[in-house]
Every structure is written in structure tokens, then in C-alpha cells.
Write a protein that holds these residues in place. Structure first.
Motif, PDB file in Angstrom:
ATOM      1  N   SER A 136       0.826  -1.199   0.000  1.00 24.31           N
ATOM      2  CA  SER A 136       0.000   0.000   0.000  1.00 24.31           C
ATOM      3  C   SER A 136       0.868   1.260   0.000  1.00 24.31           C
ATOM      4  O   SER A 136       0.574   2.231  -0.704  1.00 24.31           O
ATOM      5  N   THR A 137       1.949   1.226   0.756  1.00 21.93           N
ATOM      6  CA  THR A 137       2.879   2.356   0.798  1.00 21.93           C
ATOM      7  C   THR A 137       3.527   2.558  -0.568  1.00 21.93           C
ATOM      8  O   THR A 137       3.672   3.692  -1.033  1.00 21.93           O
ATOM      9  N   LEU A 138       3.902   1.467  -1.211  1.00 25.33           N
ATOM     10  CA  LEU A 138       4.506   1.557  -2.550  1.00 25.33           C
ATOM     11  C   LEU A 138       3.532   2.175  -3.548  1.00 25.33           C
ATOM     12  O   LEU A 138       3.915   3.026  -4.357  1.00 25.33           O
ATOM     13  N   VAL A 139       2.276   1.773  -3.480  1.00 31.21           N
ATOM     14  CA  VAL A 139       1.260   2.350  -4.370  1.00 31.21           C
ATOM     15  C   VAL A 139       1.124   3.846  -4.111  1.00 31.21           C
ATOM     16  O   VAL A 139       1.049   4.650  -5.052  1.00 31.21           O
ATOM     17  N   PHE A 140       1.112   4.223  -2.848  1.00 30.81           N
ATOM     18  CA  PHE A 140       1.001   5.637  -2.484  1.00 30.81           C
ATOM     19  C   PHE A 140       2.214   6.421  -2.997  1.00 30.81           C
ATOM     20  O   PHE A 140       2.069   7.515  -3.553  1.00 30.81           O
ATOM     21  N   ILE A 141       3.408   5.876  -2.841  1.00 30.36           N
ATOM     22  CA  ILE A 141       4.627   6.539  -3.340  1.00 30.36           C
ATOM     23  C   ILE A 141       4.577   6.674  -4.856  1.00 30.36           C
ATOM     24  O   ILE A 141       4.920   7.729  -5.405  1.00 30.36           O
ATOM     25  N   ASN A 142       4.130   5.630  -5.539  1.00 31.52           N
ATOM     26  CA  ASN A 142       4.002   5.697  -7.002  1.00 31.52           C
ATOM     27  C   ASN A 142       3.011   6.771  -7.425  1.00 31.52           C
ATOM     28  O   ASN A 142       3.234   7.475  -8.414  1.00 31.52           O
ATOM     29  N   LEU A 143       1.937   6.894  -6.681  1.00 31.92           N
ATOM     30  CA  LEU A 143       0.939   7.923  -6.983  1.00 31.92           C
ATOM     31  C   LEU A 143       1.538   9.316  -6.836  1.00 31.92           C
ATOM     32  O   LEU A 143       1.360  10.176  -7.701  1.00 31.92           O
ATOM     33  N   ILE A 144       2.266   9.543  -5.753  1.00 34.02           N
ATOM     34  CA  ILE A 144       2.906  10.851  -5.529  1.00 34.02           C
ATOM     35  C   ILE A 144       3.956  11.128  -6.603  1.00 34.02           C
ATOM     36  O   ILE A 144       4.024  12.230  -7.141  1.00 34.02           O
ATOM     37  N   MET A 145       4.749  10.117  -6.928  1.00 35.29           N
ATOM     38  CA  MET A 145       5.797  10.297  -7.939  1.00 35.29           C
ATOM     39  C   MET A 145       5.212  10.601  -9.309  1.00 35.29           C
ATOM     40  O   MET A 145       5.732  11.428 -10.038  1.00 35.29           O
TER      41      MET A 145
END
Length: 145
Positions: A130-139
Motif C-alpha cells: 500500500s505504501t509503494l502504491v502511495f509513493i508511485n501515486l505521488i511520484m
């Protein structure tokens, strides 16, 4: 998605899946009179909640695994998964509560009394994905700006 970011994404997914696979080999829950259950057994039996129409949080939480697989594939492909990772977290969070589990075909059940290391590896994999998805969204938003 640039090449270095895709490589980091892939490494992160490998680590996340390693945690998930470790959780399948370790005991996840304990109960009186039943002992410890390993993650693979719980994964294989989780769909029974749908078939037997059980409303235990354990069987509802099992569906986080389906989201986990879907989100992992989409993230690996470089696709966005919107808010599905939040549904995964919501479903998985139900497993922190006391759970009534099916013991046998006759309808016997038991209540879990503790979570074991496999459970925490499973939760860690879900939270990290979930954190990785959130980071990808921000990036992706930063690149588009």
C-alpha cells in the motif's frame, strides 16, 4: 516511468512478495485446543467463508489477498490502482480483531487467541505494498506537474 524508478519498484515488489511468501510458511494464529495454523493453510481455506457464508472477520480479511495479487500485478506493470490499496488495508485490518474460525465440516469452530509471526509478515507485506502504491501515486503526480 523512468528506468531507475521501474527498477526500484521491481526490487520493492520482490521484497514485499518475499515477506508474503515467508508468511505462508510461518504460523499465523493460535487457538486453544487447536494449536497453531500456518499461513498457507489459512490462505487455502479462506475462500470457504464465501462458500459457507461465514461472517467472521477472518473470512472477510482473506479477500485482502485478492487485492494484494491484483495490486502487485498492476504495480509491476506500471499501472495505477487508484484507491484499491485502501480497500486492501481495510479488509486486512479486520484480522486484528478476535476471529471465529471454522474447525471442521460439522460446523465446529474455535476462537483465535493470538497472532503469530506469520501474521505480522502478512500484514507487513500488505502495508508495504500500500505504501509503494502511495509513493508511485505521488511520484506520478510530481512528474506530471
Amino acid at each position: 516511468m523512468n528506468k531507475n524508478f521501474k527498477k526500484l519498484n521491481t526490487i520493492a515488489l520482490i521484497v514485499i512478495w518475499a515477506l508474503y511468501c515467508i508468511s505462508l510458511k510461518l504460523p499465523v494464529i493460535s487457538s486453544p485446543g487447536w494449536g497453531e495454523s500456518i499461513g498457507l493453510i489459512k490462505l487455502l481455506m479462506g475462500w470457504l467463508g464465501f462458500v459457507l457464508e461465514l461472517s467472521s472477520t477472518a473470512y472477510v480479511s482473506w479477500y485482502a489477498n485478492l487485492f494484494f495479487i491484483y495490486i502487485s500485478i498492476q504495480t509491476f506493470r506500471g499501472k495505477k490502482t487508484s484507491i484499491s490499496h485502501l480497500f486492501m488495508l481495510l479488509l486486512a485490518s479486520g484480522s486484528f480483531f478476535s476471529m471465529k474460525m471454522l474447525r471442521d465440516e460439522a460446523g465446529g469452530s474455535y476462537v483465535t487467541i493470538s497472532h503469530n509471526p506469520g501474521f505480522y509478515f502478512w500484514i507487513s507485506a500488505i502495508v508495504l505494498l500500500s505504501t509503494l502504491v502511495f509513493i508511485n501515486l505521488i511520484m506520478s503526480r510530481n512528474r506530471n506537474s
